[in-house]
Design a protein around this motif. Structure first.
Motif, PDB file in Angstrom:
ATOM      1  N   LYS A  49       0.773  -1.122  -0.205  1.00 13.34           N
ATOM      2  CA  LYS A  49       0.022   0.029  -0.082  1.00 13.34           C
ATOM      3  C   LYS A  49       0.962   1.263  -0.021  1.00 13.34           C
ATOM      4  O   LYS A  49       0.523   2.188  -0.689  1.00 13.34           O
ATOM      5  N   ILE A  50       1.973   1.249   0.763  1.00 17.04           N
ATOM      6  CA  ILE A  50       2.801   2.377   0.650  1.00 17.04           C
ATOM      7  C   ILE A  50       3.331   2.529  -0.485  1.00 17.04           C
ATOM      8  O   ILE A  50       3.517   3.668  -1.292  1.00 17.04           O
ATOM      9  N   LYS A  51       3.970   1.577  -1.205  1.00 15.87           N
ATOM     10  CA  LYS A  51       4.604   1.571  -2.689  1.00 15.87           C
ATOM     11  C   LYS A  51       3.636   2.088  -3.587  1.00 15.87           C
ATOM     12  O   LYS A  51       3.601   2.977  -4.534  1.00 15.87           O
ATOM     13  N   PHE A  52       2.286   1.661  -3.417  1.00 16.62           N
ATOM     14  CA  PHE A  52       0.960   2.311  -4.414  1.00 16.62           C
ATOM     15  C   PHE A  52       0.982   3.475  -4.234  1.00 16.62           C
ATOM     16  O   PHE A  52       0.808   4.351  -5.098  1.00 16.62           O
ATOM     17  N   TRP A  53       0.718   4.173  -2.960  1.00 14.51           N
ATOM     18  CA  TRP A  53       0.450   5.320  -2.784  1.00 14.51           C
ATOM     19  C   TRP A  53       1.728   6.328  -3.101  1.00 14.51           C
ATOM     20  O   TRP A  53       1.765   7.374  -3.807  1.00 14.51           O
ATOM     21  N   TYR A  54       3.160   5.868  -2.757  1.00 12.05           N
ATOM     22  CA  TYR A  54       4.374   6.261  -3.325  1.00 12.05           C
ATOM     23  C   TYR A  54       4.338   6.710  -4.682  1.00 12.05           C
ATOM     24  O   TYR A  54       4.410   7.821  -5.291  1.00 12.05           O
ATOM     25  N   GLU A  55       3.933   5.694  -5.737  1.00 12.59           N
ATOM     26  CA  GLU A  55       4.047   5.724  -6.974  1.00 12.59           C
ATOM     27  C   GLU A  55       3.025   6.444  -7.519  1.00 12.59           C
ATOM     28  O   GLU A  55       3.086   7.301  -8.458  1.00 12.59           O
ATOM     29  N   SER A  56       1.839   6.205  -7.186  1.00  9.30           N
ATOM     30  CA  SER A  56       0.486   7.432  -7.568  1.00  9.30           C
ATOM     31  C   SER A  56       0.872   8.718  -7.167  1.00  9.30           C
ATOM     32  O   SER A  56       0.680   9.579  -8.189  1.00  9.30           O
ATOM     33  N   LEU A  57       1.208   9.177  -5.941  1.00 11.75           N
ATOM     34  CA  LEU A  57       1.477  10.334  -5.889  1.00 11.75           C
ATOM     35  C   LEU A  57       2.539  10.964  -6.524  1.00 11.75           C
ATOM     36  O   LEU A  57       2.368  12.120  -7.053  1.00 11.75           O
ATOM     37  N   ASN A  58       3.582  10.375  -6.367  1.00 18.42           N
ATOM     38  CA  ASN A  58       4.784  10.974  -7.206  1.00 18.42           C
ATOM     39  C   ASN A  58       4.433  11.112  -8.612  1.00 18.42           C
ATOM     40  O   ASN A  58       4.617  12.102  -9.259  1.00 18.42           O
ATOM     41  N   ARG A  59       3.658  10.129  -9.216  1.00 20.48           N
ATOM     42  CA  ARG A  59       3.439  10.230 -10.758  1.00 20.48           C
ATOM     43  C   ARG A  59       2.571  11.475 -10.900  1.00 20.48           C
ATOM     44  O   ARG A  59       2.951  12.505 -11.822  1.00 20.48           O
ATOM     45  N   HIS A  60       1.545  11.568 -10.195  1.00 18.69           N
ATOM     46  CA  HIS A  60       0.473  12.854 -10.562  1.00 18.69           C
ATOM     47  C   HIS A  60       1.105  14.210 -10.113  1.00 18.69           C
ATOM     48  O   HIS A  60       1.060  15.191 -10.802  1.00 18.69           O
ATOM     49  N   MET A  61       1.968  14.214  -8.906  1.00 18.60           N
ATOM     50  CA  MET A  61       2.631  15.452  -8.690  1.00 18.60           C
ATOM     51  C   MET A  61       3.827  15.972  -9.727  1.00 18.60           C
ATOM     52  O   MET A  61       3.781  16.971 -10.169  1.00 18.60           O
ATOM     53  N   ARG A  62       4.526  14.895 -10.127  1.00 13.19           N
ATOM     54  CA  ARG A  62       5.549  15.055 -11.125  1.00 13.19           C
ATOM     55  C   ARG A  62       4.914  15.732 -12.396  1.00 13.19           C
ATOM     56  O   ARG A  62       5.507  16.494 -13.123  1.00 13.19           O
ATOM     57  N   LEU A  63       3.651  14.999 -12.926  1.00 14.60           N
ATOM     58  CA  LEU A  63       2.838  15.475 -14.278  1.00 14.60           C
ATOM     59  C   LEU A  63       2.641  16.953 -14.029  1.00 14.60           C
ATOM     60  O   LEU A  63       2.993  17.931 -14.744  1.00 14.60           O
ATOM     61  N   GLN A  64       2.322  17.199 -12.954  1.00 18.79           N
ATOM     62  CA  GLN A  64       1.720  18.782 -12.583  1.00 18.79           C
ATOM     63  C   GLN A  64       2.927  19.688 -12.519  1.00 18.79           C
ATOM     64  O   GLN A  64       2.746  20.587 -13.333  1.00 18.79           O
ATOM     65  N   ASP A  65       3.953  19.354 -11.904  1.00 20.91           N
ATOM     66  CA  ASP A  65       5.003  19.934 -11.882  1.00 20.91           C
ATOM     67  C   ASP A  65       5.805  20.196 -13.301  1.00 20.91           C
ATOM     68  O   ASP A  65       6.162  21.474 -13.575  1.00 20.91           O
ATOM     69  N   LYS A  96       4.278   7.665   5.787  1.00 19.32           N
ATOM     70  CA  LYS A  96       5.640   6.804   5.248  1.00 19.32           C
ATOM     71  C   LYS A  96       5.944   7.338   3.917  1.00 19.32           C
ATOM     72  O   LYS A  96       7.080   7.233   3.496  1.00 19.32           O
ATOM     73  N   VAL A  97       4.914   7.497   2.951  1.00 19.63           N
ATOM     74  CA  VAL A  97       4.830   7.877   1.716  1.00 19.63           C
ATOM     75  C   VAL A  97       6.079   9.295   1.772  1.00 19.63           C
ATOM     76  O   VAL A  97       7.157   9.266   1.009  1.00 19.63           O
ATOM     77  N   PHE A  98       5.752  10.177   2.683  1.00 24.01           N
ATOM     78  CA  PHE A  98       6.506  11.339   2.362  1.00 24.01           C
ATOM     79  C   PHE A  98       7.905  11.326   3.257  1.00 24.01           C
ATOM     80  O   PHE A  98       8.757  11.935   2.873  1.00 24.01           O
ATOM     81  N   GLU A  99       7.979  10.224   4.122  1.00 21.51           N
ATOM     82  CA  GLU A  99       9.402  10.010   4.614  1.00 21.51           C
ATOM     83  C   GLU A  99      10.245   9.362   3.531  1.00 21.51           C
ATOM     84  O   GLU A  99      11.281   9.811   3.336  1.00 21.51           O
ATOM     85  N   GLU A 100       9.420   8.551   2.493  1.00 22.35           N
ATOM     86  CA  GLU A 100      10.336   8.344   1.428  1.00 22.35           C
ATOM     87  C   GLU A 100      10.590   9.289   0.463  1.00 22.35           C
ATOM     88  O   GLU A 100      11.969   9.218   0.060  1.00 22.35           O
ATOM     89  N   PHE A 101       9.770  10.242   0.289  1.00 19.62           N
ATOM     90  CA  PHE A 101      10.167  11.355  -0.708  1.00 19.62           C
ATOM     91  C   PHE A 101      11.307  12.189  -0.111  1.00 19.62           C
ATOM     92  O   PHE A 101      12.150  12.507  -0.851  1.00 19.62           O
ATOM     93  N   LYS A 102      11.285  12.269   1.454  1.00 18.62           N
ATOM     94  CA  LYS A 102      12.434  13.214   1.704  1.00 18.62           C
ATOM     95  C   LYS A 102      13.736  12.242   1.764  1.00 18.62           C
ATOM     96  O   LYS A 102      14.730  12.878   1.482  1.00 18.62           O
ATOM     97  N   LYS A 110       5.205  17.810   2.668  1.00 20.00           N
ATOM     98  CA  LYS A 110       4.113  17.070   3.526  1.00 20.00           C
ATOM     99  C   LYS A 110       3.246  18.335   3.724  1.00 20.00           C
ATOM    100  O   LYS A 110       2.111  18.346   3.731  1.00 20.00           O
ATOM    101  N   ASP A 111       3.911  19.520   4.213  1.00 20.24           N
ATOM    102  CA  ASP A 111       3.186  20.510   4.730  1.00 20.24           C
ATOM    103  C   ASP A 111       2.218  21.017   3.590  1.00 20.24           C
ATOM    104  O   ASP A 111       0.977  21.367   3.719  1.00 20.24           O
TER     105      ASP A 111
END
Length: 120
Positions: A49-65, A96-102, A110-111
């Motif tokens: 689940k952590i991996k799923f959300w990590y990949e999903s959020l990173n992909r969507h935020m990266r596309l926006q950026d 946990k996802v934001f810990e990995e991002f950091k 995260k803020d």
């Protein structure tokens, strides 16, 4: 507009079309929540689940950026509430996802994420 375009097509959209695409995608996502509901998500381990959300959020935020837009605009309190219905432990998972991002120095905040879902 079709809501499941390949990344290459998404990146080739004009800024205006990209914004429309993301708005339509968000609406479709709320209607279906297909990323989670149609998968075997309920059978995932915590690590999956952590991996799923990590990949999903990173992909969507990266596309926006990459389009020069605020990467957090895709999130909202409605989005958060919809996700919490599917994943009651989302707050712990997102920590946990934001810990990995950091750790990987991705620069996602995260803020800023919490502000976008009205939880700060």
């Amino acid at each position: 507009m079709k809501v499941n375009l390949p990344a290459e097509e998404i990146l080739s959209l004009s800024k205006e079309d990209f914004i429309k695409y993301m708005e339509e995608s968000k609406k479709a996502y709320y209607r279906k929540l297909s990323d989670v509901v149609d998968s075997d998500y309920d059978k995932f381990t915590l690590e999956e689940k952590i991996k799923f959300w990590y990949e999903s959020l990173n992909r969507h935020m990266r596309l926006q950026d990459e389009k020069g837009l605020n990467p957090y605009l895709i999130f909202s309190s409605d989005w958060y509430n919809a996700i919490k219905r599917i994943e009651p432990n989302f707050d712990m998972i997102i920590d946990k996802v934001f810990e990995e991002f950091k750790l990987l120095q991705f620069g996602w905040s995260k803020d800023e994420f919490l502000k976008s879902i009205n939880k700060s």
